[in-house]
Scaffold this motif. Structure first.
Motif, mmCIF file in Angstrom:
data_model
loop_
_atom_site.group_PDB
_atom_site.id
_atom_site.type_symbol
_atom_site.label_atom_id
_atom_site.label_comp_id
_atom_site.label_asym_id
_atom_site.label_seq_id
_atom_site.Cartn_x
_atom_site.Cartn_y
_atom_site.Cartn_z
ATOM 1 N N ALA A 294 -4.960 7.812 5.960
ATOM 2 C CA ALA A 294 -5.051 8.697 7.159
ATOM 3 C C ALA A 294 -4.071 8.234 7.961
ATOM 4 C CB ALA A 294 -6.517 8.914 7.493
ATOM 5 N N ILE A 295 -4.039 6.748 8.159
ATOM 6 C CA ILE A 295 -3.106 6.227 9.130
ATOM 7 C C ILE A 295 -1.736 6.355 8.860
ATOM 8 C CG2 ILE A 295 -2.491 3.902 10.017
ATOM 9 C CD1 ILE A 295 -5.563 3.134 9.960
ATOM 10 N N GLY B 22 -0.775 10.001 9.685
ATOM 11 C CA GLY B 22 -0.450 10.140 10.984
ATOM 12 C C GLY B 22 0.881 9.361 11.501
ATOM 13 N N GLN B 23 1.407 8.419 10.659
ATOM 14 C CA GLN B 23 2.702 7.782 11.159
ATOM 15 C C GLN B 23 3.815 8.412 10.381
ATOM 16 O OE1 GLN B 23 1.855 3.901 9.579
ATOM 17 N NE2 GLN B 23 0.944 3.127 11.553
ATOM 18 N N GLY B 24 3.419 9.512 9.365
ATOM 19 C CA GLY B 24 4.459 10.202 9.063
ATOM 20 C C GLY B 24 5.262 9.353 7.880
ATOM 21 N N SER B 25 4.496 8.509 7.403
ATOM 22 C CA SER B 25 5.117 7.665 6.384
ATOM 23 C C SER B 25 4.467 7.462 4.841
ATOM 24 C CB SER B 25 5.134 5.887 6.676
ATOM 25 O OG SER B 25 3.920 5.516 7.237
ATOM 26 N N PHE B 26 3.580 8.449 4.725
ATOM 27 C CA PHE B 26 2.586 8.578 3.481
ATOM 28 C C PHE B 26 3.363 9.411 2.461
ATOM 29 C CE2 PHE B 26 -0.895 10.145 0.970
ATOM 30 C CZ PHE B 26 -1.405 8.911 0.617
ATOM 31 N N PHE B 27 3.757 10.559 2.537
ATOM 32 C CA PHE B 27 4.665 11.282 1.736
ATOM 33 C C PHE B 27 5.960 11.063 1.936
ATOM 34 C CE2 PHE B 27 0.693 13.863 2.494
ATOM 35 C CZ PHE B 27 0.203 13.918 1.156
ATOM 36 N N PRO B 28 6.925 11.008 0.743
ATOM 37 C CA PRO B 28 8.186 11.040 0.807
ATOM 38 C C PRO B 28 8.770 12.030 1.398
ATOM 39 C CG PRO B 28 7.319 11.507 -1.404
ATOM 40 C CD PRO B 28 6.162 11.402 -0.674
ATOM 41 N N LYS B 29 10.177 11.796 1.954
ATOM 42 C CA LYS B 29 10.733 13.110 2.628
ATOM 43 C C LYS B 29 12.213 13.111 2.022
ATOM 44 C CE LYS B 29 8.687 12.339 7.256
ATOM 45 N NZ LYS B 29 9.038 11.770 8.442
ATOM 46 N N VAL B 30 12.525 14.220 1.763
ATOM 47 C CA VAL B 30 13.654 14.479 1.100
ATOM 48 C C VAL B 30 14.591 15.761 1.617
ATOM 49 C CG1 VAL B 30 12.759 13.997 -1.057
ATOM 50 C CG2 VAL B 30 12.700 16.458 -0.193
ATOM 51 N N ARG B 31 15.814 15.997 1.618
ATOM 52 C CA ARG B 31 16.485 16.889 2.063
ATOM 53 C C ARG B 31 16.326 18.218 1.287
ATOM 54 N NH1 ARG B 31 19.988 14.984 5.677
ATOM 55 N NH2 ARG B 31 20.505 12.753 5.661
ATOM 56 N N PRO B 32 16.162 19.505 2.053
ATOM 57 C CA PRO B 32 16.012 20.583 1.516
ATOM 58 C C PRO B 32 16.840 20.889 0.198
ATOM 59 C CG PRO B 32 16.138 20.919 3.989
ATOM 60 C CD PRO B 32 16.374 19.521 3.380
ATOM 61 N N GLY B 33 16.237 21.372 -0.760
ATOM 62 C CA GLY B 33 16.818 21.803 -2.017
ATOM 63 C C GLY B 33 16.907 20.571 -2.909
ATOM 64 N N ALA C 220 -13.304 4.505 0.813
ATOM 65 C CA ALA C 220 -13.168 4.841 2.131
ATOM 66 C C ALA C 220 -12.043 4.202 2.977
ATOM 67 C CB ALA C 220 -14.463 4.601 2.811
ATOM 68 N N THR C 221 -11.844 2.844 2.484
ATOM 69 C CA THR C 221 -10.762 2.252 2.961
ATOM 70 C C THR C 221 -9.500 2.608 2.538
ATOM 71 O OG1 THR C 221 -12.031 -0.024 2.834
ATOM 72 C CG2 THR C 221 -9.915 -0.409 2.679
ATOM 73 N N PHE D 51 0.868 -1.138 0.093
ATOM 74 C CA PHE D 51 0.006 -0.031 -0.004
ATOM 75 C C PHE D 51 1.001 1.414 0.019
ATOM 76 C CE2 PHE D 51 -2.428 3.627 1.801
ATOM 77 C CZ PHE D 51 -3.373 3.512 1.212
ATOM 78 N N SER D 52 0.606 2.192 -0.901
ATOM 79 C CA SER D 52 1.008 3.299 -0.732
ATOM 80 C C SER D 52 0.122 4.439 -1.389
ATOM 81 C CB SER D 52 2.370 3.278 -1.996
ATOM 82 O OG SER D 52 1.894 3.147 -3.294
ATOM 83 N N ALA D 53 0.589 5.970 -1.495
ATOM 84 C CA ALA D 53 -0.081 6.850 -2.174
ATOM 85 C C ALA D 53 -0.358 6.485 -3.535
ATOM 86 C CB ALA D 53 0.707 8.018 -1.873
#
Length: 331
Positions: A315-316, A319-330, A308-309, A262-264
């Motif tokens: 949403a879960i 809330g866990q902070g794992s839905f959107f990717p994270k990158v270093r600024p720039g 809805a599922t 499961f992912s975005a």
């Protein structure tokens, strides 16, 4: 907190990262808009409460505006890079597709406001579709880079622009936009099928985008109904037939869908399948076969539970902070 980082006075790796909101994130509000369209169509066909569709449109607008704020906060450099990226660029069009759907919904409350939002969104969608087509010609594409998201700029852009233009009273414009969608569907669709037939399968993150293969005939049929006031002629039946074929193709894809983590990207399923259900419900309302209300209600329930599922699981993960990717600024 990383104690070593804090004692040294340097930021930890986690604090140095920021959320990356890619254009694909707008698939969330696109899927919610699709669900709102289903409920709106069901209200006309079987008399479901209009209030539910209105609430879903409001939710769509809230999510859309929130994503716009976070997306544009990433800066013009990031946005320009997205527009030139051969993978994510087609998904930028989602911004304008959602705008026109919201404009058409707003039209029933305020004709002027609805036409303004729809007109601006259609204009930007056509401009972006034309620019991106030119960009691809100048840039040159590797066939292996193609994926069903390439339907969005001109095929979905043309058909949804046509449908929403008709809904706000611009029937001549709607016919011209329908032409854009039809010609681009024939061209882009054939190239995409050629890629899917003869080259290796899409990489795992893009496999959910295969759901978009089911959308063009349903959205084309939906637009055709909007232009012709629900005319069920040979052309309409042709769109219906191809929609059925694409549903069968999706059933075959379930063997690879169930293997995906499961992912975005799962939001690719939402508008595509909602468009199919909207089209089915519209046909049921037009033909009114025996038991059509039960069939429409069942279809409405299934797509609502499905979306809805995905929304709850998203949403879960948010809330866990794992839905959107994270990158270093720039980056």
């Amino acid at each position: 907190m990383n104690s070593q980082a804090s004692t040294s006075g340097e930021p930890s790796d986690a604090s140095a990262l920021s959320l990356r909101i890619p254009p694909t994130a707008f698939g969330i509000s696109f899927g919610l808009a699709g669900l709102a369209e289903v409920w709106g169509t069901a209200g006309k066909s079987i008399g479901t409460p209009k209030l539910i569709a209105d609430i879903l449109y409001i939710l769509t607008a809230m999510v859309w505006c929130t994503l716009l704020v976070f997306y544009f906060r990433q800066g013009p450099k990031r946005i320009v890079a997205d527009m030139h990226d051969t993978v994510v660029a087609p998904f930028v069009q989602l911004v304008f597709l959602i705008g026109m759907l919201l404009g058409a919904a707003l039209f029933s409350f305020s004709a002027t406001a609805g036409q303004v939002l729809t007109g601006i969104s259609i204009g930007l969608a056509v401009l972006f579709g034309g620019w991106l087509t030119g960009q691809w010609i100048l840039q040159g594409l590797d066939t292996s880079q193609l994926h069903p998201g390439y339907f969005l700029p001109t095929v979905a852009g043309g058909f949804l622009s046509s449908a929403t233009a008709a809904q706000v009273g611009w029937h001549t414009t709607a016919q011209a936009l329908f032409g854009i969608g039809t010609v681009c569907w024939l061209l882009v669709g054939s190239v995409l099928l050629n890629r899917l037939f003869f080259l290796p399968m899409l990489p795992p993150p893009l496999i959910p985008s295969l759901a978009l293969e089911s959308a063009p005939p349903a959205v084309a049929g939906y637009a055709y109904f909007a232009i012709t006031d629900g005319k069920t002629d040979m052309i309409a039946y042709g769109f219906l037939g191809y929609t059925v074929l694409m549903i069968l193709v999706q059933l075959r894809f379930t063997t690879i869908y169930v293997k995906q983590k499961f992912s975005a990207a799962f939001w690719s399923f939402t508008f595509s399948y909602a468009a199919v259900i909207t089209y089915v419900v519209e046909w049921l309302g037009a033909k009114r076969p025996d038991g059509y209300t039960v069939m429409a209600a069942l279809a409405l329930t299934l797509i609502s539970a499905f979306i809805a599922t995905i929304a709850v699981r998203s949403a879960i993960r948010i809330g866990q902070g794992s839905f959107f990717p994270k990158v270093r600024p720039g980056q």
